[in-house]
Design a protein around this motif. Structure first.
Motif, PDB file in Angstrom:
ATOM      1  N   GLY A 392       0.876  -1.188   0.063  1.00 26.07           N
ATOM      2  CA  GLY A 392      -0.201   0.176   0.015  1.00 26.07           C
ATOM      3  C   GLY A 392       0.951   1.243   0.072  1.00 26.07           C
ATOM      4  O   GLY A 392       0.472   2.210  -0.534  1.00 26.07           O
ATOM      5  N   LEU A 393       2.011   1.192   0.625  1.00 24.18           N
ATOM      6  CA  LEU A 393       2.748   2.404   0.946  1.00 24.18           C
ATOM      7  C   LEU A 393       3.552   2.540  -0.395  1.00 24.18           C
ATOM      8  O   LEU A 393       3.728   3.865  -0.917  1.00 24.18           O
ATOM      9  CB  LEU A 393       3.706   2.262   2.055  1.00 24.18           C
ATOM     10  N   ALA A 394       3.732   1.552  -1.130  1.00 21.67           N
ATOM     11  CA  ALA A 394       4.347   1.627  -2.632  1.00 21.67           C
ATOM     12  C   ALA A 394       3.491   2.275  -3.320  1.00 21.67           C
ATOM     13  O   ALA A 394       3.873   3.078  -4.062  1.00 21.67           O
ATOM     14  CB  ALA A 394       4.983   0.212  -3.064  1.00 21.67           C
ATOM     15  N   GLN A 395       2.193   1.764  -3.241  1.00 17.44           N
ATOM     16  CA  GLN A 395       1.327   2.694  -4.330  1.00 17.44           C
ATOM     17  C   GLN A 395       1.008   3.827  -3.726  1.00 17.44           C
ATOM     18  O   GLN A 395       0.941   4.881  -4.724  1.00 17.44           O
ATOM     19  CB  GLN A 395      -0.203   1.696  -4.060  1.00 17.44           C
ATOM     20  N   LEU A 396       1.034   4.351  -2.690  1.00 15.79           N
ATOM     21  CA  LEU A 396       1.084   5.590  -2.116  1.00 15.79           C
ATOM     22  C   LEU A 396       2.101   6.509  -2.377  1.00 15.79           C
ATOM     23  O   LEU A 396       1.905   7.731  -3.232  1.00 15.79           O
ATOM     24  CB  LEU A 396       1.097   5.857  -0.518  1.00 15.79           C
ATOM     25  N   GLU A 397       3.458   5.972  -2.692  1.00 16.60           N
ATOM     26  CA  GLU A 397       4.499   6.619  -3.329  1.00 16.60           C
ATOM     27  C   GLU A 397       4.203   6.902  -4.338  1.00 16.60           C
ATOM     28  O   GLU A 397       4.588   8.233  -4.922  1.00 16.60           O
ATOM     29  CB  GLU A 397       5.861   5.807  -3.034  1.00 16.60           C
ATOM     30  N   ARG A 398       3.856   6.040  -5.542  1.00 18.34           N
ATOM     31  CA  ARG A 398       3.684   6.299  -6.909  1.00 18.34           C
ATOM     32  C   ARG A 398       2.747   7.312  -6.892  1.00 18.34           C
ATOM     33  O   ARG A 398       2.864   8.341  -7.677  1.00 18.34           O
ATOM     34  CB  ARG A 398       3.118   4.791  -7.631  1.00 18.34           C
ATOM     35  N   ASN A 399       1.595   7.333  -6.447  1.00 19.70           N
ATOM     36  CA  ASN A 399       0.420   8.155  -6.616  1.00 19.70           C
ATOM     37  C   ASN A 399       0.989   9.604  -6.267  1.00 19.70           C
ATOM     38  O   ASN A 399       0.482  10.627  -6.872  1.00 19.70           O
ATOM     39  CB  ASN A 399      -0.693   7.877  -5.674  1.00 19.70           C
ATOM     40  N   THR A 400       1.649   9.617  -5.063  1.00 21.05           N
ATOM     41  CA  THR A 400       2.178  10.995  -4.630  1.00 21.05           C
ATOM     42  C   THR A 400       3.169  11.485  -5.595  1.00 21.05           C
ATOM     43  O   THR A 400       3.061  12.672  -6.008  1.00 21.05           O
ATOM     44  CB  THR A 400       2.835  10.816  -3.233  1.00 21.05           C
ATOM     45  N   ARG A 401       4.116  10.682  -6.119  1.00 19.77           N
ATOM     46  CA  ARG A 401       4.946  11.187  -7.186  1.00 19.77           C
ATOM     47  C   ARG A 401       4.040  11.724  -8.532  1.00 19.77           C
ATOM     48  O   ARG A 401       4.675  12.812  -9.083  1.00 19.77           O
ATOM     49  CB  ARG A 401       5.961   9.979  -7.545  1.00 19.77           C
ATOM     50  N   GLU A 402       3.092  10.907  -8.771  1.00 24.02           N
ATOM     51  CA  GLU A 402       2.247  11.487 -10.036  1.00 24.02           C
ATOM     52  C   GLU A 402       1.720  12.746  -9.708  1.00 24.02           C
ATOM     53  O   GLU A 402       1.568  13.436 -10.452  1.00 24.02           O
ATOM     54  CB  GLU A 402       1.287  10.471 -10.464  1.00 24.02           C
ATOM     55  N   LEU A 403       1.150  12.830  -8.434  1.00 19.96           N
ATOM     56  CA  LEU A 403       0.185  14.047  -8.004  1.00 19.96           C
ATOM     57  C   LEU A 403       1.439  15.298  -8.394  1.00 19.96           C
ATOM     58  O   LEU A 403       0.992  16.348  -8.799  1.00 19.96           O
ATOM     59  CB  LEU A 403      -0.002  14.062  -6.571  1.00 19.96           C
ATOM     60  N   GLN A 404       2.610  15.003  -7.367  1.00 22.00           N
ATOM     61  CA  GLN A 404       3.534  15.959  -7.436  1.00 22.00           C
ATOM     62  C   GLN A 404       4.171  16.573  -9.031  1.00 22.00           C
ATOM     63  O   GLN A 404       3.987  17.763  -9.119  1.00 22.00           O
ATOM     64  CB  GLN A 404       4.637  15.402  -6.849  1.00 22.00           C
ATOM     65  N   GLU A 405       4.222  15.406  -9.722  1.00 20.36           N
ATOM     66  CA  GLU A 405       4.571  15.600 -11.181  1.00 20.36           C
ATOM     67  C   GLU A 405       3.627  16.580 -11.988  1.00 20.36           C
ATOM     68  O   GLU A 405       3.516  17.633 -12.548  1.00 20.36           O
ATOM     69  CB  GLU A 405       4.664  14.392 -12.092  1.00 20.36           C
ATOM     70  N   SER A 406       2.012  16.253 -11.503  1.00 18.58           N
ATOM     71  CA  SER A 406       1.011  17.052 -12.305  1.00 18.58           C
ATOM     72  C   SER A 406       0.802  18.249 -11.679  1.00 18.58           C
ATOM     73  O   SER A 406       0.668  19.299 -12.612  1.00 18.58           O
ATOM     74  CB  SER A 406      -0.325  16.222 -12.022  1.00 18.58           C
TER      75      SER A 406
END
Lengths: 737, 120
Positions: A392-406
């Protein structure tokens, strides 16, 4: 309800400035010989919109100026005048003047009114000359000459001339009412109103007009039902009724006609004064189509131009509709022609203030930190659900990075915002310097952070000016050198790694290395026997106060500039390189970070502290061997690196931290570059590379020499981001002291 | 309360029309040009359409003609905002099927009075 119009001013200014930019771009694309009608339409529309907006929002001067401009543009649009170089210059100047006018009202500051009126005079003169020429070459009827003269008159007159029927109508009724008003206020009118069946089909409604009439005075309404068909034949959406209305009140004919204004052409209307005021024959020039003749339709009022015969009958009613038909098909063509231009305007976007985006960035930054913290905790977690948690945390990390990039992308704008100012500038400069220059723009859609974008404009302007002024030769010199008479200045932007590269290149004369070196020697910047590499010679032009220009122009060559360009680029965390070949041209390459909000950094440990060194400043890292270290007088330590001796700066001393490694061979040196100089930064250890969100230290605390900002690490601790240039400055000051 | 569609390529004008009419209790939708307006008007029904003339993609006169040719807008009041109050311009609007016009520049009070007049 009162509405404060000033609340719309910001939007008006913003869109007007944008519109002027697109007008300028269109003007520059305009081919003098064979102008593109779509471009002229765009230009016309901009002027038209600004005129409408400025009149609505109360900027009469701008409205008046744009009216003159619009008149000229209308001539160009209709083909009545050709686009010449001088007209194109005049139009470009008009863009400048409109910008200046808008800026002055925006800043509520006075304006150079002379400049405006001079240009407005020029605009009007050119139209007047055209019309005068037309009047003399064709032997036209005197009336037509008068008409031409009227439409060529300056703004105010032209505006009046633009609506002759309205003027006529009000003049006539004014004459009639003027005579009446002197007598008595109360008058009795008889209004015969016979709408055509299709009245409803224009969204009009007799009821509305009756309602308005009641506001004017006492009504006595008679309905004529004779037109009503049998129920079976009745079309519920057709109008069959007619009315005869007696109206008593202090009312002018004009205000009665205004009630029926929108029904013109859809009805027969007769307005008749029952108890006529005492007639004063001399003033009653208004009574030419005597309103007593019921056959005379009111429609004529609107269509009636000076040339139309006064005896309009119902049969003529069809004429305006037919006459309008060809005009409408023209409109259709116009709108088709407009279609490809949509790229210039709407792109389905909304405006958001930068503060809101910064807020969003900040919150995302916090989220990244929280996420990093959770990841650290998760990594240490044990138990039956630990794997699930980590997934779950790995998923969160991916989402966070995508959000940051957006979110980061929201701040990105295409570099065309900066590039777009160059066509005009290059054109003007080339004209002034009598040079022929082709400007080539590529990679305009490359996006970079808004803050970077705003700050890169001036350095680029300087480089392009330099290229035009010093780089590109005069056409004669170029031809003599076997080149084409027109030089090329090329601006290019592209992504390179995690950075943006912006290049300004020209195919001009290139740098004269011998002259640069001679000048540097004369100034004592270089020793008489020193041998310099090409790069080192090129570097000299970035030295403050250094200029090799034979003559200084007002553009460049005063020695201020290249050093400022380099400083600006450095402030953005970028670097500038120069490649040049004598006789072939020069190429300036600016490398910039994509954004100022995050930085790719190398974390280093010094004692218990963590510092971030921007990767862009790092040349390499190494462990020193005792043999490569030399100690100069006092405490100054240097080490040899690829044949150079570089000073060592101990970060623990700089920041007053207790280190784990004191002996140089126990720790590591990070070779970093700033302001063209290299130093070795001595640290305990390297920790890892990561992107960090930059938090301003100045906004939250204050400026610290050698530190460009701070960031929050995954464990919640704060790390300072080092400013290598600042550190080198601070160290050299200390060394000097 | 009426549903009104305001069409103008100038955001400032749209704002002014939108805020003024919303303040008077109407429900206002906005469109950037004739094409967008037509799209919106086909999905939703309006009691009144107010359009600028000079717009990219599709001008106001064409929009009026297009709307008027559709059964659902045959009897809906269509107002044209125009800077040129010439007979020719008015006639052009009428021929396309416009109900009436409002001459620019106008202030919010005039706009409200005109809209009140149309909506009755």
């Amino acid at each position: 309800m009162t509405i404060d119009l000033t609340q719309f001013h910001d939007a008006f200014f913003e869109e007007s400035f944008e519109a002027l930019d697109s007008m300028e771009a269109a003007l520059l694309k305009l081919d003098i010989g064979a102008p593109d009608s779509e471009l002229i339409n765009t230009i016309f529309r901009v002027a038209h919109s600004i005129k409408g907006g400025s009149a609505t929002f109360g900027f009469a001067d701008i409205a008046s100026f744009t009216h003159s401009l619009e008149t000229l543009l209308d001539e160009l649009r209709s083909g009545g005048m050709q686009v010449t170089l001088s007209i194109s210059d005049l139009l470009l100047k008009s863009v400048d003047v409109m910008r200046a006018m808008l800026r002055s009202v925006q800043a509520k500051q006075p304006l150079d009114a002379q400049r405006v009126s001079d240009l407005q005079f020029d605009l009007e003169l050119i139209i007047a000359q055209k019309n005068a020429a037309a009047a003399t070459t064709h032997t036209v009827m005197p009336a037509a000459i008068a008409h031409l003269a009227a439409s060529s008159a300056p703004a105010s007159c032209a505006a009046a001339a633009a609506s002759p029927p309205a003027e006529l109508a009000s003049a006539s009724s004014a004459a009639a009412t003027g005579a009446a008003a002197a007598k008595s206020a109360q008058r009795r009118w008889e209004i015969s109103f016979r709408p055509y069946r299709e009245l409803f089909a224009r969204g009009n409604d007799p009821l509305r007009m009756m309602r308005e009439l009641t506001e004017l005075g006492e009504l006595d309404v008679n309905v004529d039902l004779s037109g009503l068909p049998s129920f079976a034949e009745l079309d519920p959406q057709a109008c069959y009724l007619a009315w005869t209305v007696g109206l008593t009140g202090d009312v002018s004919e004009e205000s009665i006609r205004q009630v029926f204004e929108w029904a013109e052409g859809d009805c027969d209307l007769v307005v008749r004064l029952l108890d006529a005021p005492v007639a004063v024959p001399a003033t009653v020039r208004a009574s030419e189509p005597e309103p007593t003749s019921a056959a005379n339709p009111v429609v004529a009022d609107a269509i009636l131009s000076a040339s139309a015969p006064p005896q309009e009958t119902k049969a003529d009613l069809a004429v305006p509709a037919h006459a309008a038909a060809p005009a409408l098909s023209v409109v259709k063509q116009d709108s088709k022609a407009d279609a490809p231009l949509s790229a210039l305007g709407d792109s389905g976007s909304i405006r958001v203030s930068v503060e809101k985006i910064d807020e969003l960035m900040n919150t995302v930054g916090e989220l990244v930190i929280t996420q990093a913290m959770l990841s650290q905790l998760g990594a240490a977690m044990e138990g039956p659900n630990a794997e699930k948690l980590r997934a779950g945390l790995a998923q969160l990390e991916r989402n966070t990075r995508e959000l940051q990039e957006s979110v980061m992308r929201v701040r990105m704008l295409p570099i065309s915002f900066v590039f777009s100012r160059f066509p005009r500038m290059v054109r003007d400069l080339a004209q002034r310097l009598n040079k022929q220059i082709d400007l080539k723009l590529t990679g305009e859609q490359t996006e970079l952070d808004k803050t970077v974008l705003e700050k890169i404009g001036d350095p680029l302007v300087h480089l392009v000016r330099n290229s035009i002024d010093h780089g590109i030769e005069s056409p004669e010199v170029r031809v003599a050198a076997g080149k084409s008479p027109a030089g090329t200045v090329h601006l290019d932007a592209c992504h390179r790694g995690g950075n943006i590269a912006v290049e300004v290149s020209d195919d001009g004369g290139g740098l004269d290395k011998d002259r640069i070196l001679a000048k540097a020697r004369a100034r004592g910047l270089v020793g008489p026997t020193d041998v310099l590499t090409d790069d080192q010679i090129h570097d000299l032009i970035f030295v403050p106060g250094f200029s090799t220009a034979d003559k200084t122009t007002d553009l460049s060559g005063r020695g201020v500039g290249m050093d400022v360009v380099r400083r600006n680029v450095k402030e953005l965390g970028g670097k500038i390189e120069l490649r040049s070949e004598r006789g072939r041209g020069s190429r300036f390459i600016i490398t910039l970070p994509l954004t100022l909000a995050i930085v790719d950094g190398q974390s280093v440990a010094v004692g218990t502290e963590t510092y971030i060194i921007p990767l862009i400043s790092i040349v390499e890292s190494m462990r020193l061997k005792e043999a490569s270290i030399s100690r100069l007088s006092g405490r100054n330590e240097v080490f040899s690196f690829r044949g150079d001796y570089l000073p060592i700066i101990r970060l623990h001393e700089l920041f007053g931290v207790e280190p784990r490694a004191r002996a140089l061979h126990e720790g590591l040196v990070v070779i970093a570059e700033g302001d063209g100089r290299r130093v070795g930064l001595f640290v305990d250890d390297l920790l890892g590379q990561q992107q960090v969100v930059i938090k301003s230290l100045e906004a939250n605390y204050g400026h610290v020499e050698g530190v460009s900002g701070a960031t929050i690490l995954g464990d919640g601790s704060v790390a300072l981001i080092l400013d290598v240039t600042g550190i080198i400055h601070a160290a050299s000051l200390r060394a000097a002291a | 309360m009426a549903r009104i569609l305001a069409v103008d390529d100038s955001a400032a004008m749209r704002q002014m029309v939108g805020i003024t009419l919303t303040g008077a209790g109407h429900q206002v939708s906005q469109a950037n040009d004739g094409c967008e307006a037509l799209e919106i008007a086909e999905k939703q029904k309006f009691d009144l359409v107010i359009t600028d003339v000079n717009m990219p993609n599709m001008d106001g006169i064409t929009l009026v003609r297009e709307l008027r040719s559709r059964a659902s807008y045959k009897y809906v009041p269509l107002l044209v905002l125009t800077t040129e109050a010439t007979a020719e311009r008015k006639q052009q609007g009428k021929a396309a099927g416009a109900t009436g016009w409002l001459v620019k520049p106008f202030n919010p009070e005039r706009l409200l009075a005109t809209v009140a007049k149309v909506l009755g």
